[in-house]
Design a protein around this motif. Sequence first.
Motif, PDB file in Angstrom:
ATOM      1  N   SER A 202       0.858  -1.192   0.000  1.00  0.00           N
ATOM      2  CA  SER A 202       0.000   0.000   0.000  1.00  0.00           C
ATOM      3  C   SER A 202       0.890   1.238   0.000  1.00  0.00           C
ATOM      4  O   SER A 202       1.975   1.228   0.565  1.00  0.00           O
ATOM      5  N   ILE A 203       0.401   2.285  -0.665  1.00  0.00           N
ATOM      6  CA  ILE A 203       1.190   3.519  -0.749  1.00  0.00           C
ATOM      7  C   ILE A 203       0.251   4.724  -0.707  1.00  0.00           C
ATOM      8  O   ILE A 203      -0.741   4.787  -1.429  1.00  0.00           O
ATOM      9  N   PHE A 204       0.551   5.636   0.201  1.00  0.00           N
ATOM     10  CA  PHE A 204      -0.255   6.865   0.324  1.00  0.00           C
ATOM     11  C   PHE A 204       0.525   7.892   1.120  1.00  0.00           C
ATOM     12  O   PHE A 204       1.424   7.553   1.888  1.00  0.00           O
ATOM     13  N   LEU A 205       0.165   9.156   0.906  1.00  0.00           N
ATOM     14  CA  LEU A 205       0.808  10.224   1.666  1.00  0.00           C
ATOM     15  C   LEU A 205       0.309  10.269   3.098  1.00  0.00           C
ATOM     16  O   LEU A 205       1.030  10.690   4.003  1.00  0.00           O
ATOM     17  N   ALA A 206      -0.933   9.850   3.312  1.00  0.00           N
ATOM     18  CA  ALA A 206      -1.501   9.796   4.667  1.00  0.00           C
ATOM     19  C   ALA A 206      -2.411   8.584   4.764  1.00  0.00           C
ATOM     20  O   ALA A 206      -3.238   8.349   3.877  1.00  0.00           O
ATOM     21  N   GLY A 207      -2.263   7.792   5.846  1.00  0.00           N
ATOM     22  CA  GLY A 207      -3.085   6.612   6.052  1.00  0.00           C
ATOM     23  C   GLY A 207      -4.499   6.959   6.475  1.00  0.00           C
ATOM     24  O   GLY A 207      -4.835   8.127   6.690  1.00  0.00           O
ATOM     25  N   SER A 208      -5.306   5.929   6.602  1.00  0.00           N
ATOM     26  CA  SER A 208      -6.737   6.130   6.858  1.00  0.00           C
ATOM     27  C   SER A 208      -7.012   6.901   8.148  1.00  0.00           C
ATOM     28  O   SER A 208      -7.908   7.744   8.204  1.00  0.00           O
ATOM     29  N   TYR A 209      -6.204   6.642   9.202  1.00  0.00           N
ATOM     30  CA  TYR A 209      -6.420   7.335  10.480  1.00  0.00           C
ATOM     31  C   TYR A 209      -6.152   8.838  10.338  1.00  0.00           C
ATOM     32  O   TYR A 209      -6.891   9.685  10.837  1.00  0.00           O
ATOM     33  N   LEU A 210      -5.070   9.165   9.648  1.00  0.00           N
ATOM     34  CA  LEU A 210      -4.714  10.571   9.470  1.00  0.00           C
ATOM     35  C   LEU A 210      -5.702  11.278   8.550  1.00  0.00           C
ATOM     36  O   LEU A 210      -6.065  12.447   8.774  1.00  0.00           O
ATOM     37  N   VAL A 211      -6.191  10.566   7.540  1.00  0.00           N
ATOM     38  CA  VAL A 211      -7.205  11.136   6.637  1.00  0.00           C
ATOM     39  C   VAL A 211      -8.472  11.470   7.422  1.00  0.00           C
ATOM     40  O   VAL A 211      -9.056  12.544   7.255  1.00  0.00           O
ATOM     41  N   LYS A 212      -8.868  10.554   8.299  1.00  0.00           N
ATOM     42  CA  LYS A 212     -10.052  10.774   9.131  1.00  0.00           C
ATOM     43  C   LYS A 212      -9.861  12.000  10.022  1.00  0.00           C
ATOM     44  O   LYS A 212     -10.757  12.855  10.146  1.00  0.00           O
ATOM     45  N   ALA A 213      -8.662  12.089  10.629  1.00  0.00           N
ATOM     46  CA  ALA A 213      -8.392  13.212  11.530  1.00  0.00           C
ATOM     47  C   ALA A 213      -8.299  14.535  10.773  1.00  0.00           C
ATOM     48  O   ALA A 213      -8.729  15.576  11.268  1.00  0.00           O
ATOM     49  N   ALA A 214      -7.725  14.484   9.564  1.00  0.00           N
ATOM     50  CA  ALA A 214      -7.460  15.714   8.823  1.00  0.00           C
ATOM     51  C   ALA A 214      -8.695  16.261   8.116  1.00  0.00           C
ATOM     52  O   ALA A 214      -8.970  17.469   8.176  1.00  0.00           O
ATOM     53  N   ILE A 215      -9.438  15.386   7.429  1.00  0.00           N
ATOM     54  CA  ILE A 215     -10.562  15.892   6.626  1.00  0.00           C
ATOM     55  C   ILE A 215     -11.891  15.203   6.918  1.00  0.00           C
ATOM     56  O   ILE A 215     -12.896  15.488   6.267  1.00  0.00           O
ATOM     57  N   GLY A 216     -11.874  14.264   7.892  1.00  0.00           N
ATOM     58  CA  GLY A 216     -13.124  13.627   8.300  1.00  0.00           C
ATOM     59  C   GLY A 216     -13.590  12.511   7.389  1.00  0.00           C
ATOM     60  O   GLY A 216     -14.684  11.969   7.586  1.00  0.00           O
ATOM     61  N   GLU A 217     -12.801  12.132   6.405  1.00  0.00           N
ATOM     62  CA  GLU A 217     -13.190  11.058   5.471  1.00  0.00           C
ATOM     63  C   GLU A 217     -12.902   9.693   6.084  1.00  0.00           C
ATOM     64  O   GLU A 217     -11.816   9.447   6.609  1.00  0.00           O
ATOM     65  N   SER A 218     -13.860   8.778   6.002  1.00  0.00           N
ATOM     66  CA  SER A 218     -13.679   7.404   6.482  1.00  0.00           C
ATOM     67  C   SER A 218     -13.391   6.495   5.289  1.00  0.00           C
ATOM     68  O   SER A 218     -14.217   6.408   4.363  1.00  0.00           O
ATOM     69  N   ILE A 219     -12.234   5.854   5.303  1.00  0.00           N
ATOM     70  CA  ILE A 219     -11.834   4.991   4.197  1.00  0.00           C
ATOM     71  C   ILE A 219     -10.807   3.987   4.705  1.00  0.00           C
ATOM     72  O   ILE A 219     -10.035   4.284   5.624  1.00  0.00           O
ATOM     73  N   ASP A 220     -10.821   2.775   4.156  1.00  0.00           N
ATOM     74  CA  ASP A 220      -9.822   1.776   4.572  1.00  0.00           C
ATOM     75  C   ASP A 220      -8.555   1.943   3.744  1.00  0.00           C
ATOM     76  O   ASP A 220      -8.574   2.504   2.642  1.00  0.00           O
ATOM     77  N   ASN A 221      -7.438   1.423   4.247  1.00  0.00           N
ATOM     78  CA  ASN A 221      -6.135   1.612   3.607  1.00  0.00           C
ATOM     79  C   ASN A 221      -6.052   0.970   2.224  1.00  0.00           C
ATOM     80  O   ASN A 221      -5.395   1.512   1.326  1.00  0.00           O
ATOM     81  N   GLU A 222      -6.711  -0.173   2.028  1.00  0.00           N
ATOM     82  CA  GLU A 222      -6.646  -0.857   0.736  1.00  0.00           C
ATOM     83  C   GLU A 222      -7.322  -0.022  -0.350  1.00  0.00           C
ATOM     84  O   GLU A 222      -6.790   0.155  -1.450  1.00  0.00           O
ATOM     85  N   THR A 223      -8.496   0.532  -0.027  1.00  0.00           N
ATOM     86  CA  THR A 223      -9.191   1.380  -0.994  1.00  0.00           C
ATOM     87  C   THR A 223      -8.440   2.685  -1.209  1.00  0.00           C
ATOM     88  O   THR A 223      -8.381   3.224  -2.312  1.00  0.00           O
ATOM     89  N   LEU A 224      -7.836   3.181  -0.123  1.00  0.00           N
ATOM     90  CA  LEU A 224      -7.099   4.445  -0.183  1.00  0.00           C
ATOM     91  C   LEU A 224      -5.853   4.342  -1.053  1.00  0.00           C
ATOM     92  O   LEU A 224      -5.581   5.213  -1.885  1.00  0.00           O
ATOM     93  N   GLY A 225      -5.090   3.252  -0.869  1.00  0.00           N
ATOM     94  CA  GLY A 225      -3.812   3.199  -1.577  1.00  0.00           C
ATOM     95  C   GLY A 225      -3.290   1.806  -1.851  1.00  0.00           C
ATOM     96  O   GLY A 225      -2.073   1.589  -1.855  1.00  0.00           O
ATOM     97  N   GLY A 226      -4.184   0.851  -2.113  1.00  0.00           N
ATOM     98  CA  GLY A 226      -3.758  -0.511  -2.413  1.00  0.00           C
ATOM     99  C   GLY A 226      -3.377  -0.693  -3.873  1.00  0.00           C
ATOM    100  O   GLY A 226      -3.371   0.252  -4.669  1.00  0.00           O
ATOM    101  N   ALA A 227      -3.087  -1.933  -4.250  1.00  0.00           N
ATOM    102  CA  ALA A 227      -2.600  -2.235  -5.603  1.00  0.00           C
ATOM    103  C   ALA A 227      -3.631  -1.897  -6.674  1.00  0.00           C
ATOM    104  O   ALA A 227      -3.305  -1.316  -7.713  1.00  0.00           O
ATOM    105  N   THR A 228      -4.880  -2.261  -6.433  1.00  0.00           N
ATOM    106  CA  THR A 228      -5.915  -1.992  -7.432  1.00  0.00           C
ATOM    107  C   THR A 228      -6.079  -0.483  -7.640  1.00  0.00           C
ATOM    108  O   THR A 228      -6.165   0.000  -8.776  1.00  0.00           O
ATOM    109  N   THR A 229      -6.123   0.265  -6.552  1.00  0.00           N
ATOM    110  CA  THR A 229      -6.260   1.729  -6.637  1.00  0.00           C
ATOM    111  C   THR A 229      -5.163   2.332  -7.506  1.00  0.00           C
ATOM    112  O   THR A 229      -5.431   3.121  -8.421  1.00  0.00           O
TER     113      THR A 229
END
Length: 542
Positions: A202-229
């Motif tokens: 998985s690759i992302f600038l910010a993981g799901s916890y930080l995304v939730k804290a920063a902008i309130g978006e709820s998303i899992d790490n695989e959807t956020l930055g997994g291989a398919t994404t």
Amino acid sequence: MDIKFNKNEDHNKLLVSDLKRRFAKVKLGGGEKRIEKHHNAGKLTARERINFLLDNSEKAIEIAAFAGDGMYEEHGGCPSGGVVVKIGEVSGKLCIVVANDATVKAGAWFPITGKKNLRAQELSIENNLPIIYLVDSAGVYLPMQDEIFPDKEHFGRIFRNNAVMSSMGITQISAIMGSCVAGGAYLPIMSDEAMIVDKTGSIFLAGSYLVKAAIGESIDNETLGGATTHCEISGVTDYKALDDKDALTRIKNIMGKIGDFDKAGFNRIKSSKPTEDPKDIYGLLPAKRSDQYDMKDIIKRLVDNSEFEEYKEAYGQTLITAYARIDGWAVGIVANQRKIVKTKNGEMQFGGVIYSDSADKATRFIANCNQKKIPLVFLQDVTGFMVGSKSEHGGIIKDGAKMVNAVSNSVVPKFTIIIGNSYGAGNYAMCGKAYDPRLIVAWPSAELAVMSGNSAAKVLLQIETASLKKQGKEITEEVEKELYDRIKARYDEQVSPYYAASRIWTDAIIDPLDTRKWISTGINAANHAPIQKKFNLGIIQV
């Protein structure tokens, strides 16, 4: 039966046995339980990944295996700096492989991790070698972020190097085989090609916890930055791999199609083994660093056919300068002679000390090797330059400066083997780490410091006792001995080759029997980078 030889042999074999024991522990990374957890997640360990990738793991050399040794104990330690670096062949191409060890703090970056990664990139740049990154890291180790994040030689320098290496035409390939977060996400994506392992990468600038804290978006790490994404939506990565082995096989396929390289053209013929048994080194090398021995006996067990041609053999005898071959490669050897020698005019000179005549000889020899495009090999067992009124009046400083000048401006690749002592300015003149050897390694018998433990302890003892006397304290023989022993014990820890290796002052601690392999691999790597700069000594004191 030679009792002295046998005692030396026993001592040095014990040192090598200790080296192998320590290395076996380092290879476990975060420990067997974390390795098992790693396997249960369907992942290979860093070392397993590298071994699968390399054509022959036995022929590869490992850089900075003891990085972090004994450091960060209050944080649980950082075996091997949390990253494994090897130089070896992949699909017939010599390259550097860098793999995060996720069994060590989830592959997080400690200060020494950054230094080790930068050393890997430095080797790639100097030798024009392709570099492969196997990424599996949680990013910067936050409790120590101030020591890894902001400075010139910290974490960010890695990505700057990615860009510079790309502009130089150095191939960089990355596989995202686990976490790849925050600033660390730039490393694989600044490579020429990047692949990601499905479900585990998985690759992302910010993981799901930080995304939730920063902008309130709820998303899992695989959807956020997994291989398919990243392979089907963002286009950030180039290939989706089924598992670790699939990703590594794809890298092999890419490496197998890379074109040939421009060669530096260092001279090589068919390799020949030494006629003198290399195993004799264990018995020839004294157990005590102050004891004498003939360095020529060591050289005979390192060079092809045990043959070498000495340059100015009878002059400046405390340094040996000689042409030879190691694994077929032509080399120029500069080595400290460790026995007392006698000059033509009857002067006795101490072994391991650099005198004016030996410094002059070495300067000329280094210039000759640069003229002839012959790589240099330095065999260090040096206590320093000669001191005293006779040497000072004779100009030892300017003669030593000439040698340092020649080493500094040398354009042929240099390789340094620290056999025994490596003290003070002698370390510099004999191509210590500050003088850009392509590789610098130590035998288990090595000691690195500004001066020997005995000398340093005596100097420090004088300072401490003078301070205590000023305070009105009485210094008895017992108190003086206790102070001396305490100072020397502390200093002895710092002169250990493991202390140097943990801080990457050397690239490795090796069994003396592996010396030929390291030098040969180093020259092979250097042969990938034609010499661009002309040799110029600059201004020297005559």
